[in-house]
Design an enzyme around this catalytic site. Structure first.
Site, mmCIF file in Angstrom:
data_model
loop_
_atom_site.group_PDB
_atom_site.id
_atom_site.type_symbol
_atom_site.label_atom_id
_atom_site.label_comp_id
_atom_site.label_asym_id
_atom_site.label_seq_id
_atom_site.Cartn_x
_atom_site.Cartn_y
_atom_site.Cartn_z
ATOM 1 N N ASP A 65 0.861 -1.185 0.000
ATOM 2 C CA ASP A 65 0.000 0.000 0.000
ATOM 3 C C ASP A 65 0.900 1.238 0.000
ATOM 4 O O ASP A 65 2.094 1.156 0.291
ATOM 5 C CB ASP A 65 -0.895 -0.024 1.240
ATOM 6 N N THR A 94 -2.665 1.066 -4.525
ATOM 7 C CA THR A 94 -3.174 2.149 -3.685
ATOM 8 C C THR A 94 -4.513 2.645 -4.211
ATOM 9 O O THR A 94 -4.806 2.541 -5.405
ATOM 10 C CB THR A 94 -2.164 3.316 -3.640
#
Length: 1165
Positions: A404, A685
């Site tokens: 992430d 993301t």
């Protein structure tokens, strides 16, 4: 789910497929009466795997799926049913221990998940029932209930916002645990709802639960007494998601539309499945080979037994006549029982105790991660956490890392760095000291007195103060935690003169507003109709807010239309350079482009700022078109987009800004080390593409020479059909460029510093990924997917932006199931990362600021991303080497153990007579040889920790399961065969004259077996000592202590009369054996001959200790590409050192045996 399936099977199609109808408030409406009554799930969240009722059968089923466990269960049953040469205890007791220990371990882990579920399900909430506020537990919320949520509380289910305590009918929420963004987002109440929710009378029609966090379609029928029913559309701006947190709003009321496992957060949650490491799969493959060896041995012995008995006089010799029952037994049944008896006799070739040792190694080894002081972070006051110890060795096999961005790679703290106005560069630190507008020109950085016109400077600063969605916190200007004043949004410490807290949907907007403050323009606040700023003259300027043209990932810009106090209508626009430059005058672009490109190379987040003056007629037309588009219920987004594109043209470019998103400490160094170790890093993301791209540059995932390839909505164009055609064109073009035209890398790494070719990076967004994964099922979908996967695997790094949580899991699953089944690792810090954490082979949770959902569902948790480097390069590498050696060693020593037993059958008439005593059979794997290998697998460091950290490429030496391939396995197998043959026939040669005692007494078969067993125990133990590179006092204690224990046990086992034994086969056998110098000579000579190849192999290589700078691979366990200098003959001193260590080990063995020999000689005398 099951109810729906049964309805489809027995009751036809269920009527509600596309939508659900929810009754909110006091009673039903005529509109709602047309819909059938529907049932919805409760609000319980279940992440656990077992219940108290299904734990035993489900856990036993999972454990007996292991080949070894199932095999020993069969052997145990055979020993119970059939008369076999060994006791059922020899198989049943180790199996029971393995099953019990594993069940306790897995039950404890699931109990922790139950505990976490109960914390969520038992959380107290407030529900309105019959006009009264009633306290309930969260799990008792039903669809249609009106729920009250206070500030800083988490929404217990998915709610449609009905009422807010704010005057503008909005509320602010943070969705950090859902999409990773810790910034405040604005949500709106449904228009025309009554202020008193207690008298609400409404019906909601909305879509069935689906996992897309950014999509919600519905409508609400609001009924008022004596008035016509009002219908209002519902969108994602009205939906409050479970897991999000209410901020800067004292209280809200919402009606529950999705509960429990039907909430969007739960639908994005992947069920926790049993993860199996690559080592466990290798063990199963090796077990199949040894099972084949076992069956072959039993078949050969059974066949030869009956061939031998068919000879005259051998079937029923005169000294051993058959009973009548034996004569009447069916021949084939007797052959089958003999086959089973041989299977039981040789079953010790399958190392069931290996599973016990592996479980203990994993469990105890996990504490070394928890105890590692380098993982302790003073900020969170915590260290590493191990939730699943089954995957320790998998940390050393990772090939793909999925990470992430927000909160993982970055701290989500934006800082204003500089800006450019009309081609002049303004550094932020200059404004902190020079408030008169000193600037730096382009080219060589020298401070000059030239600057942009003051009017243009102020226009630029007004644009920064007005073109945003920032709000000023209502109550207190700052929050104080432990005496430290912190900004509400991003943790900045504001200056004393500007103590104010901002909340916004994007952290870069806050950074820009703060940047404008350092220049003298301060944003004071706004409401639904106006915005206020304070200029350099300390005068308050009020602007009427006419329209906000929200940011869109396709447009990549946002605009506001405001009216000044003088009546002038202005449009301010900011966005990415690729989005702004085509919409401004061409002659203005060149002056700004130089600054933008330079800042982008530095990894800064850049935005361009432009403006436009609108006449009264132009504004009236734009205003009418915007209002008409916003009232549309169909194709609303498309109509708004057309108006936006029309008004955002012919603008005047003012300047650009550079904002830095602070990386986590040593994030770039960590990513560089991981890539140097051969791992490919993908960033997944939910953030915007521009921000994510800047982060990738800052983390060195994208280099300056990396050519970026885009598969985004902007690159595909408009129109569904055109998008698919354009997608195929881009895939074919990129595939030709990246896969076909790029020469293959010999090292397998696509890095600028190691590959002479062009590096490529791929950028893909969530919308394009949906097209790829959900393409038409006519065969083109899989073709798209294969092309996409090949392109991704050939790129240096891949960036996937605007991703929904479930899409992250789909990406991981796609790579995980690709050719070669590469080992994947996912790392994240929020609930939006849970799906990919659970999908990957190894899941890492970051103990960040976005809740603990990721930590609870991860396999391992670390405080910061920088700790990932040591976790993989050191702990992962060492764990894999240790357990790989453990597995190979167990198979080797058990083959050495059973092969003499097999050869012995050729000399005992295939009578199934054991070569070893029953005590030796039982204790060989449990006591005599188990502790040394366990200590080795816990403490071995074949390479020092500092060397592993400094040389990331060493990780590649054990990658792709190098030490558990078939080559090393067959090496260990051949070594076991060699030692087994040497043990048996070496002792057999000694027994050519069985009168080995001075008195002329003849040794029997139990002495023969005891000598073989003694050589076996000493050889396999000293072999492990020779393999040990890192000695601790524990290694010394268990290795030499195990040998001493064997001698003492044998001495007392055969030297004392035990009353509980019906027959004592080894009575005085061991003592008599040690009183024979011939036996001594045989034992020492055969031990030396067995280990001589290992000594020569080690002596011909360079020594590698803790302080050795030259790093060598561990052959013959692995066969990587070894540098030629590895095979240089070492100096004579090194050779002498190895031979000396071997002689030292031999001396220790003699020192164990000599005292007993002298004692026994005295006894015999």
């Amino acid at each position: 789910m099951w109810r729906r399936r049964l309805t489809c099977l027995f009751g036809g199609e269920e009527k509600r497929v596309d939508s659900r109808t929810i009754h909110a408030g006091r009673g039903s409406s005529p509109v709602a009466d047309a819909f059938p009554q529907q049932k919805f799930c409760d609000n319980r969240i279940v992440s656990s795997k077992y219940t108290i009722w299904n734990f035993l059968p489900k856990n036993l089923f999972e454990q007996f799926r292991r080949i070894a466990n199932f095999y020993f269960l069969i052997i145990f049953l055979v020993q119970v049913i059939v008369d076999t040469p060994t006791s059922p205890v020899t198989s049943g007791l180790p199996l029971f221990f393995v099953i019990t220990v594993t069940a306790i371990k897995q039950g404890y882990e699931d109990w922790l998940r139950h505990k976490a579920d109960n914390e969520v399900n038992k959380y107290p909430v407030t529900v309105l029932e019959d006009g009264k506020r009633v306290g309930k537990e969260s799990e008792k919320i039903k669809v249609g209930d009106v729920v009250e949520v206070l500030e800083d509380e988490t929404f217990p289910c998915d709610l449609v916002l009905l009422q807010s305590s704010r005057d503008d009918d909005t509320c602010f929420v943070t969705t950090a645990s859902l999409d990773g963004e810790s910034n405040h987002k604005t949500h709106y109440t449904v228009p025309d709802t009554v202020k008193d929710v207690e008298s609400l009378h409404a019906t909601i029609e909305c879509e069935q639960p689906q996992p897309d966090l950014y999509k919600f379609v519905g409508r609400m029928h609001i009924r008022r007494d004596g008035q016509e029913t009002a219908v209002r559309s519902l969108g994602p701006e009205n939906l409050l998601l479970k897991g999000a947190t209410l901020k800067n709003t004292k209280k809200i009321y919402g009606v529950a539309v999705y509960t429990g496992m039907e909430t969007k957060m739960a639908l994005n949650y992947q069920g926790k499945s049993q993860k199996r490491s690559v080592v466990e799969k290798s063990i199963n493959a090796f077990l199949i080979v040894y099972l084949c060896l076992l069956v072959s041995k039993a078949f050969v012995c059974t066949t030869l037994k009956y061939v031998w008995q068919n000879q005259h006089g051998q079937d029923e010799p005169w000294y051993n006549p058959k009973t009548q029952q034996e004569r009447d037994t069916n021949l084939y049944l007797k052959m089958f029982t003999d086959f089973l008896s041989f299977m039981v006799l040789f079953n010790f070739i399958i190392p069931v105790s290996m599973y016990v040792t592996v479980e203990m190694q994993k469990f105890l080894g996990s504490f070394f991660i928890t105890w590692d002081k380098d993982f302790f972070d003073p900020e969170v006051q915590e260290g590493a956490l191990v939730n699943t110890s089954d995957l320790n060795e998998e940390l050393g096999q990772v090939e793909y890392i999925f990470t992430d961005k927000t909160g993982t790679l970055t701290e989500n703290n934006m800082e204003f760095i500089e800006c450019c106005i009309d081609g002049f560069q303004y550094k932020n630190h200059k404004f902190l000291t020079e408030t008169d507008g000193l600037c730096e020109t382009d080219g060589p950085i020298t401070i000059t007195l030239n600057k942009a016109p003051e009017e243009l400077e102020e226009l630029f600063l007004r644009a920064l103060c007005l073109c945003h969605t920032v709000q000023v916190k209502e109550s207190q200007p700052v929050d104080e935690i432990d005496g430290v004043v912190l900004d509400q949004v991003d943790g900045f410490s504001p200056s004393p003169e500007d103590q104010c807290a901002f909340i916004a949907s994007s952290p870069d907007e806050v950074a820009l507003v703060k940047g404008a403050m350092t220049h003298g323009f301060t944003f004071i606040g706004s409401d639904s109709k106006s915005m206020k700023i304070r200029n350099r003259d300390n005068r308050v300027e009020v602007y009427e807010l006419l329209h906000v043209l929200n940011f869109d990932p396709v447009r990549r810009r946002m605009s506001v239309i405001v009216k000044s106090e003088s009546g002038e209508v202005l449009l301010f626009c900011k966005g990415a350079d690729s989005s702004i430059f085509p919409r401004v005058r061409k002659e203005e672009v060149d002056r700004i482009r130089v600054h933008v490109e330079r800042d982008a190379k530095e990894g800064y987040r850049t935005l361009c700022v432009a403006y436009k003056r609108l006449g009264n007629e132009d504004f009236a037309r734009v205003d009418a078109e915007l209002r008409e588009a916003r009232l549309s219920l169909h194709d609303r987004e498309e109509k708004l987009m057309a108006v936006y594109n029309q008004v955002e043209t012919d603008m005047i470019l003012i300047g650009a800004t550079a904002v830095e998103d602070r990386l986590q400490d040593r994030a770039a160094e960590t990513m560089e080390a991981l890539q140097g170790a051969g791992m490919k890093v993908w960033v997944l993301t939910g953030d915007k593409m521009e921000t994510a791209k800047s982060t990738c540059y800052a983390c060195r995932l994208f280099q300056r020479g990396t050519e970026l390839l885009e598969l985004t909505v902007g690159a595909l164009g408009e129109g569904e059909g055109k998008r698919e055609e354009r997608l195929l064109e881009l895939l074919l073009e990129y595939h030709k460029r990246v896969v076909h035209d790029t020469p293959p890398s010999k090292t397998g790494l696509h890095r600028t510093w190691s590959s002479p070719g062009q590096d490529y990076g791929l950028i893909v967004d969530g919308a394009t990924l949906s097209l790829l994964l959900n393409a038409s099922p006519d065969g083109t979908g899989s073709h798209y997917k294969n092309l996409f996967l090949k392109i991704c695997q050939s790129c240096t790094s891949v960036l996937c932006c605007r991703m929904a949580p479930l899409q992250k899991a789909q990406i991981v699953r796609m790579v995980k199931s690709s050719k070669g089944s590469p080992i994947t690792l996912s790392v994240g810090d929020g609930a939006n990362d849970v799906s990919m954490i659970l999908e990957a082979h190894v899941g890492i949770g970051i103990k960040g600021k976005e809740g603990r959902q990721a930590v609870r569902n991860s396999d391992y948790a670390i405080p910061k991303l920088k700790h990932l480097k040591k976790l993989l390069l050191v702990h992962g590498h060492l764990y894999y080497v240790r357990i790989a050696h453990l597995v190979q060693y167990f198979f080797y020593k058990n083959l050495c153990f059973i092969l003499p037993q097999f050869l012995y059958q050729f000399y005992c008439g295939y009578s199934q007579l054991p070569l070893y005593d029953a005590a030796y059979l039982t204790m060989y794997n449990i006591c005599f040889t188990s502790m040394p290998i366990l200590a080795y697998s816990l403490f071995e460091q074949h390479i020092s920790i500092d060397t592993l950290l400094d040389h990331a490429a060493l990780y590649r030496e054990v990658a792709k399961n190098a030490m558990l391939r078939w080559g090393p396995f067959f090496y260990w197998t051949m070594l076991g065969v060699f030692h087994g043959l040497l043990f048996f026939f070496g002792v057999y040669c000694v027994f050519s004259n069985p009168a080995l005692l001075p008195s002329g007494q003849v040794f029997g078969n139990w002495t023969f077996g005891t000598i073989v067993f003694t050589i076996l125990v000493f050889t396999v133990t000293i072999k492990l000592a020779l393999d040990t590179r890192h000695w601790t006092w524990i290694n010394h204690f268990v290795i030499w202590g195990s040998l001493a224990f064997y001698i003492l046990f044998s001495f007392f086992w055969g030297g004392i009369t035990w009353p509980f034994l019906e027959q004592q086969r080894l009575y005085f056998v061991f003592i008599n054996m040690l009183s024979s110098m011939s036996a001594w000579l045989a034992i020492m000579l055969l031990i030396v001959l067995s280990l001589l190849p290992d000594v020569l192999l080690v002596a011909l290589r360079r020594p590698r200790g803790r302080n050795t700078r030259q790093v060598l691979p561990r052959s013959p366990l692995c066969f990587p590409s070894i540098p030629h200098q590895v095979f240089q003959i070492p100096p004579v001193s090194h050779l002498h050192a190895h031979i000396s260590s071997f002689l030292h080990a031999s001396f220790l063995c003699i020192s164990f045996l000599c005292p007993l020999s002298l004692f026994n000689s005295a006894v015999a005398g």
